[in-house]
Structures are given as C-alpha cells and as structure tokens.
Write a protein that holds these residues in place. Structure first.
Motif, PDB file in Angstrom:
ATOM      1  N   ALA A  21       0.810  -1.182  -0.075  1.00 40.70           N
ATOM      2  CA  ALA A  21      -0.031  -0.219  -0.066  1.00 40.70           C
ATOM      3  C   ALA A  21       0.868   1.196   0.019  1.00 40.70           C
ATOM      4  N   PHE A  22       2.093   1.247   0.532  1.00 36.51           N
ATOM      5  CA  PHE A  22       2.945   2.482   0.686  1.00 36.51           C
ATOM      6  C   PHE A  22       4.172   2.351  -0.029  1.00 36.51           C
ATOM      7  N   ALA A  23       4.431   1.456  -0.909  1.00 34.05           N
ATOM      8  CA  ALA A  23       5.707   1.278  -1.815  1.00 34.05           C
ATOM      9  C   ALA A  23       5.349   2.028  -2.987  1.00 34.05           C
ATOM     10  N   GLN A  24       6.304   3.065  -3.195  1.00 38.78           N
ATOM     11  CA  GLN A  24       6.380   4.007  -4.490  1.00 38.78           C
ATOM     12  C   GLN A  24       7.792   4.376  -4.684  1.00 38.78           C
ATOM     13  N   PRO A  25       8.058   4.181  -6.306  1.00 38.85           N
ATOM     14  CA  PRO A  25       9.260   4.600  -6.545  1.00 38.85           C
ATOM     15  C   PRO A  25       9.847   5.875  -5.986  1.00 38.85           C
ATOM     16  N   THR A  26      11.117   6.162  -5.927  1.00 32.13           N
ATOM     17  CA  THR A  26      11.624   7.307  -5.235  1.00 32.13           C
ATOM     18  C   THR A  26      12.529   7.783  -6.242  1.00 32.13           C
ATOM     19  N   PRO A  27      12.279   8.992  -6.730  1.00 26.33           N
ATOM     20  CA  PRO A  27      13.185   9.654  -7.668  1.00 26.33           C
ATOM     21  C   PRO A  27      14.606  10.123  -7.283  1.00 26.33           C
ATOM     22  N   PRO A  28      15.496  10.272  -8.253  1.00 26.46           N
ATOM     23  CA  PRO A  28      16.867  10.780  -7.287  1.00 26.46           C
ATOM     24  C   PRO A  28      16.745  12.122  -6.852  1.00 26.46           C
ATOM     25  N   SER A  29      17.150  12.219  -5.770  1.00 25.49           N
ATOM     26  CA  SER A  29      17.012  13.417  -5.084  1.00 25.49           C
ATOM     27  C   SER A  29      17.943  13.412  -3.819  1.00 25.49           C
ATOM     28  N   SER A  30      17.935  14.319  -3.045  1.00 28.56           N
ATOM     29  CA  SER A  30      19.022  14.375  -1.757  1.00 28.56           C
ATOM     30  C   SER A  30      18.058  13.176  -0.916  1.00 28.56           C
ATOM     31  N   SER A  31      19.093  12.687  -0.295  1.00 28.55           N
ATOM     32  CA  SER A  31      18.591  11.372   0.588  1.00 28.55           C
ATOM     33  C   SER A  31      17.709  11.838   1.568  1.00 28.55           C
ATOM     34  N   HIS A  32      17.750  13.287   2.178  1.00 31.16           N
ATOM     35  CA  HIS A  32      16.773  13.612   3.151  1.00 31.16           C
ATOM     36  C   HIS A  32      15.354  14.072   2.919  1.00 31.16           C
ATOM     37  N   ASP A  33      14.995  13.919   1.528  1.00 28.11           N
ATOM     38  CA  ASP A  33      13.979  14.433   1.140  1.00 28.11           C
ATOM     39  C   ASP A  33      12.665  13.818   1.291  1.00 28.11           C
ATOM     40  N   SER A  34      12.768  12.561   2.280  1.00 24.53           N
ATOM     41  CA  SER A  34      11.707  11.836   2.507  1.00 24.53           C
ATOM     42  C   SER A  34      11.055  11.786   4.104  1.00 24.53           C
ATOM     43  N   HIS A  35      11.735  12.578   4.818  1.00 26.16           N
ATOM     44  CA  HIS A  35      11.351  12.748   6.276  1.00 26.16           C
ATOM     45  C   HIS A  35      10.253  14.013   6.744  1.00 26.16           C
ATOM     46  N   HIS A  36       9.921  13.941   7.570  1.00 27.31           N
ATOM     47  CA  HIS A  36       8.962  15.099   7.909  1.00 27.31           C
ATOM     48  C   HIS A  36       8.475  15.028   9.200  1.00 27.31           C
ATOM     49  N   ALA A  37       8.237  16.136   9.701  1.00 27.14           N
ATOM     50  CA  ALA A  37       7.555  16.293  10.940  1.00 27.14           C
ATOM     51  C   ALA A  37       5.815  16.169  11.141  1.00 27.14           C
ATOM     52  N   GLN A  38       5.299  15.556  11.978  1.00 24.41           N
ATOM     53  CA  GLN A  38       4.015  15.201  11.670  1.00 24.41           C
ATOM     54  C   GLN A  38       3.365  16.376  12.222  1.00 24.41           C
ATOM     55  N   VAL A  39       2.143  16.688  11.566  1.00 24.53           N
ATOM     56  CA  VAL A  39       1.230  17.836  12.262  1.00 24.53           C
ATOM     57  C   VAL A  39      -0.307  16.919  12.019  1.00 24.53           C
ATOM     58  N   ALA A  40      -1.035  17.757  12.701  1.00 21.78           N
ATOM     59  CA  ALA A  40      -2.690  17.187  12.736  1.00 21.78           C
ATOM     60  C   ALA A  40      -3.132  16.868  11.439  1.00 21.78           C
ATOM     61  N   PRO A  41      -3.636  15.606  11.216  1.00 24.64           N
ATOM     62  CA  PRO A  41      -3.890  15.062   9.986  1.00 24.64           C
ATOM     63  C   PRO A  41      -5.412  16.070   9.656  1.00 24.64           C
ATOM     64  N   SER A  42      -5.141  16.326   8.153  1.00 22.62           N
ATOM     65  CA  SER A  42      -6.331  16.950   7.692  1.00 22.62           C
ATOM     66  C   SER A  42      -7.489  16.229   7.269  1.00 22.62           C
ATOM     67  N   SER A  43      -7.497  14.872   7.348  1.00 22.22           N
ATOM     68  CA  SER A  43      -8.764  14.018   6.976  1.00 22.22           C
ATOM     69  C   SER A  43      -8.798  13.044   8.307  1.00 22.22           C
ATOM     70  N   THR A  44      -9.961  12.101   8.518  1.00 20.08           N
ATOM     71  CA  THR A  44     -10.284  11.580   9.697  1.00 20.08           C
ATOM     72  C   THR A  44      -9.091  10.376   9.554  1.00 20.08           C
ATOM     73  N   PRO A  45      -8.420  10.309  10.699  1.00 18.35           N
ATOM     74  CA  PRO A  45      -7.426   9.133  10.778  1.00 18.35           C
ATOM     75  C   PRO A  45      -7.989   7.821  11.215  1.00 18.35           C
ATOM     76  N   ASP A  46      -7.531   6.606  10.806  1.00 16.63           N
ATOM     77  CA  ASP A  46      -8.227   5.439  11.233  1.00 16.63           C
ATOM     78  C   ASP A  46      -7.017   4.650  12.116  1.00 16.63           C
TER      79      ASP A  46
END
Length: 176
Positions: A21-46
């Motif tokens: 469900a979550f596998a996606q190809p990753t384009p060439p980019s700097s190695s740290h482009d895939s991390h992030h801080a979480q914020v309140a979800p904009s949709s109802t979480p499961d």
C-alpha cells in the motif's frame, strides 16, 4: 520446527500487509527529502484507541527530529532500529544518528507538512503506523511539493513504545 519468534513473525506479517500500500518509486533526490515532522491530519485518521500511544510516539519522534533534539530522537528509537529510505539502509539507532539524522533535521526545519491520511494498528506488543503526507519546502529557492509515505513499526518494550523500523519514501507532486 519453526525458528522464528512470535515477534519476528508478526513483523513479517505487518510488513507484508503494509508494504504494497505504501511502496512508491523514489526519484533521484537528496537522501533527506523523505522525512518530515507530523502535524494534525487533515482527514479523519484510522486509529483505534489501542494505537493512540504508538501514534503519539511517532509524532514525538517527528517533532524531535524537526527540532534537532537528538537526545529525544535517540530515546524513541530502539537500539536495533532499521531505517530504510531511497534504497538505502541504516541498521541501528547509532548508525542513523551518526549519518542521516542531522541532514534530516535540517531538511525538516524548513518544511511544512500536511498529513493527508494515517492508519495505525496494534497486535500484542507490536504496532504499525502508516502516514501519507504532503511536504512543502524549497530547493534552489524554488517551491517544491513532495508526496511522502512513512511506515513505522513499534515494539512495546517494558510499557514504552519504541520505534524498531522506519520506511520513508517520497516523490515530487505532479503539477495539477
């Protein structure tokens, strides 16, 4: 005779369920482009009630990383954590802290994250949290929007959820 422990079997099952469900190809980019801080979800979480404390640990980890609070990051990661991103692997908490954590924190410091969807489950002493986000940042003084997926697996060790596995993947959002 089975040689896998119950925990190893459960992790394998969780990975098999969550990965497609979550596998996606990753384009060439700097190695740290895939991390992030979480914020309140904009949709109802499961997120069932049993998973809320695991989700809180995931959010705490993301906030600590964005704030470059490496002591807190260290406390939330299991010593034997495995981090996968952009086709690479870091095989321990110490390896991650010695390598990508600093660049990940620098990236997150300037990023705005919007959580689009989140699903979490608990089975015994294991939990998984899957998050889809949109990250707004800039590269070479140009705005960039990334679509990001994150899977974290946590283990309840002595009443405290610790992150034992992270998988990050991102790609640029196509113009609409």
């Amino acid at each position: 005779m089975k040689t896998k422990t119950a925990s190893a079997s459960a992790i394998a099952l969780l990975m098999a369920i969550a990965a497609p469900a979550f596998a996606q190809p990753t384009p060439p980019s700097s190695s740290h482009d895939s991390h992030h801080a979480q914020v309140a979800p904009s949709s109802t979480p499961d997120i069932p009630d049993a998973a809320t404390s695991a989700v809180k640990q995931v959010d705490d980890f993301s906030k600590a990383l964005a704030a470059a609070d490496f002591d807190r990051v260290k406390s939330l990661l299991a010593p034997d954590a495995i981090i996968l991103e952009s086709g690479g692997v870091e095989r321990s908490r110490e390896e991650y802290l010695d390598h990508h954590a600093k660049s990940d924190a620098a990236f997150l410091g300037g990023a705005n994250v919007n959580v689009l969807s989140r699903t979490a489950r608990v089975d015994g002493n294991l939990a998984w949290v899957a998050t889809e986000s949109e990250i707004h940042t800039s590269r070479d003084n140009k705005p960039v929007t990334l679509l990001s997926t994150e899977t974290m697996i946590l283990n309840d060790r002595s009443g405290d959820w610790q992150i034992v596995h992270i998988h990050w993947s991102s790609r640029p959002k196509k113009a609409e």
